[in-house]
Design an enzyme around this catalytic site. Sequence first.
Site, PDB file in Angstrom:
ATOM      1  N   HIS A  79     -12.213  -5.912   5.100  1.00  0.00           N
ATOM      2  CA  HIS A  79     -12.672  -5.395   3.807  1.00  0.00           C
ATOM      3  C   HIS A  79     -14.092  -5.861   3.492  1.00  0.00           C
ATOM      4  O   HIS A  79     -14.892  -5.093   2.942  1.00  0.00           O
ATOM      5  CB  HIS A  79     -11.703  -5.804   2.690  1.00  0.00           C
ATOM      6  CG  HIS A  79     -10.307  -5.321   2.925  1.00  0.00           C
ATOM      7  ND1 HIS A  79      -9.199  -5.914   2.355  1.00  0.00           N
ATOM      8  CD2 HIS A  79      -9.828  -4.298   3.688  1.00  0.00           C
ATOM      9  CE1 HIS A  79      -8.111  -5.273   2.751  1.00  0.00           C
ATOM     10  NE2 HIS A  79      -8.465  -4.298   3.568  1.00  0.00           N
ATOM     11  N   HIS A 238      -7.849   3.958   1.050  1.00  0.00           N
ATOM     12  CA  HIS A 238      -7.917   2.625   1.653  1.00  0.00           C
ATOM     13  C   HIS A 238      -7.990   2.708   3.176  1.00  0.00           C
ATOM     14  O   HIS A 238      -8.679   1.901   3.814  1.00  0.00           O
ATOM     15  CB  HIS A 238      -6.744   1.732   1.245  1.00  0.00           C
ATOM     16  CG  HIS A 238      -6.903   0.349   1.794  1.00  0.00           C
ATOM     17  ND1 HIS A 238      -7.748  -0.585   1.214  1.00  0.00           N
ATOM     18  CD2 HIS A 238      -6.415  -0.241   2.920  1.00  0.00           C
ATOM     19  CE1 HIS A 238      -7.751  -1.684   1.957  1.00  0.00           C
ATOM     20  NE2 HIS A 238      -6.948  -1.501   2.990  1.00  0.00           N
ATOM     21  N   ASP A 242     -10.815   0.981   5.489  1.00  0.00           N
ATOM     22  CA  ASP A 242     -10.578   0.221   6.723  1.00  0.00           C
ATOM     23  C   ASP A 242     -11.424   0.767   7.870  1.00  0.00           C
ATOM     24  O   ASP A 242     -12.019   0.004   8.642  1.00  0.00           O
ATOM     25  CB  ASP A 242      -9.098   0.293   7.117  1.00  0.00           C
ATOM     26  CG  ASP A 242      -8.218  -0.662   6.322  1.00  0.00           C
ATOM     27  OD1 ASP A 242      -8.746  -1.616   5.722  1.00  0.00           O
ATOM     28  OD2 ASP A 242      -6.991  -0.455   6.310  1.00  0.00           O
ATOM     29  N   HIS A 265      -6.522   0.263  12.458  1.00  0.00           N
ATOM     30  CA  HIS A 265      -7.561  -0.640  12.967  1.00  0.00           C
ATOM     31  C   HIS A 265      -7.712  -0.558  14.482  1.00  0.00           C
ATOM     32  O   HIS A 265      -8.824  -0.478  15.005  1.00  0.00           O
ATOM     33  CB  HIS A 265      -7.242  -2.090  12.580  1.00  0.00           C
ATOM     34  CG  HIS A 265      -7.324  -2.364  11.116  1.00  0.00           C
ATOM     35  ND1 HIS A 265      -8.466  -2.165  10.385  1.00  0.00           N
ATOM     36  CD2 HIS A 265      -6.396  -2.839  10.243  1.00  0.00           C
ATOM     37  CE1 HIS A 265      -8.244  -2.498   9.121  1.00  0.00           C
ATOM     38  NE2 HIS A 265      -6.998  -2.908   9.016  1.00  0.00           N
TER      39      HIS A 265
END
EC number: 3.5.1.108
Length: 305
Positions: A79, A238, A242, A265
């Site tokens: 973040h 969100h 990421d 990720h």
Amino acid sequence: MIKQRTLKRIVQATGVGLHTGKKVTLTLRPAPANTGVIYRRTDLNPPVDFPADAKSVRDTMLCTCLVNEHDVRISTVEHLNAALAGLGIDNIVIEVNAPEIPIMDGSAAPFVYLLLDAGIDELNCAKKFVRIKETVRVEDGDKWAEFRPYNGFTLDFTIDFSHPAIDSSSQRYAMNFSADAFMRQISRARTFGFMRDIEYLQSRGLCLGGSFDCAIVVDDYRVLNEDGLRFEDEFVRHKMLDAIGDLFMCGHNIIGAFTAYKSGHALNNKLLQAVLAKQEAWEFVTFQDDAELPLAFKAPSTVLA
């Protein structure tokens, strides 16, 4: 010349570690041109540096880690890395007196405020961008992510969560990137998780900092946070946050079009590594003035004030 950016002054904040649940002190320091993004653990003697590097990234169940050749790691960097990408910070030293960056509220917004409070300075050295020259795509089952050539930076992200709290119309988000758009549309979107997963992890001594203060928490039917969602489509926003952080692990803003379906990720990092490994797929570019610079990367007055 479009110049590299760093901070004007040192700033400090405290927060809670997602893993340990303990207080963490975070210090952000200005750095000279061509330093890059350096994460530093000061709880070790001597302190250990972790330069942002796509090859050092490890994806765990809870967060993104940077791991060095001695298997020493620093966790929960994603973040803060997104905030650096959003504001185009090229050179910075990030110190923590713990094995992890504090989770704050589970979004990038507290880090954006901290960076803006420090002030952003331009250095007398050309800012390097990574420009995508060829389409590169990676897949994992039905999940995929790709970069295509484009004179700017766009993101188009789709999730596929079957949950009553996530409306089918809230599963895709697309945007033309800019610092303003990042701050307004993306930076405040929080990470999310199931209550049962958090309770299970905490029963095993993990995720001790996990709470309603740092995540959207859901059960099988609804969002459990009293304040609800910050955006109707906060979940997919969100995931885009990421991705912005993951793709900045090369230490440079990217000029290209990013599209992803159910990526996370690990797949974002796989795409970044695939691009960098293919020499003909990208190039470093610099710009002499604002007229040449893609609109996505023109600094608003709020950033270079």
